[in-house]
Write a protein that holds these residues in place. Structure first.
Motif, PDB file in Angstrom:
ATOM      1  N   THR A  15       0.804  -1.222   0.000  1.00  0.00           N
ATOM      2  CA  THR A  15       0.000   0.000   0.000  1.00  0.00           C
ATOM      3  C   THR A  15       0.840   1.278   0.000  1.00  0.00           C
ATOM      4  N   THR A  16       2.050   1.210   0.512  1.00  0.00           N
ATOM      5  CA  THR A  16       2.935   2.366   0.524  1.00  0.00           C
ATOM      6  C   THR A  16       3.866   2.317  -0.682  1.00  0.00           C
ATOM      7  N   MET A  17       3.913   3.384  -1.451  1.00  0.00           N
ATOM      8  CA  MET A  17       4.809   3.525  -2.601  1.00  0.00           C
ATOM      9  C   MET A  17       4.516   2.531  -3.722  1.00  0.00           C
ATOM     10  N   ASN A  44      12.814   2.709   2.026  1.00  0.00           N
ATOM     11  CA  ASN A  44      11.892   2.270   3.055  1.00  0.00           C
ATOM     12  C   ASN A  44      12.000   0.757   3.194  1.00  0.00           C
TER      13      ASN A  44
END
Length: 57
Positions: A15-17, A44
């Motif tokens: 969901t992130t990036m 990350n």
């Protein structure tokens, strides 16, 4: 879910990036995560389930 190596190019699917492509620079075995560097200033940690191997073909 896969196992990735340092230097391998991966695409982020979590969901992130999502959709970004980066390079695995570290595997934190204790946390079960991979540090992925997107560019010179962005990186990350992601689990293997949030990554896939990136190929250009």
């Amino acid at each position: 879910m896969g196992t990735f190596s340092t230097g391998q190019t991966v695409r982020i699917t979590g969901t992130t990036m999502t959709g970004n492509v980066g390079t695995v620079v570290h595997h934190d075995e204790k946390r079960g995560t991979y540090l992925v560097r997107i560019d010179a200033t962005t990186q990350n940690y992601f689990t293997a389930a949030e990554l896939e191997e990136f190929t250009t073909s």
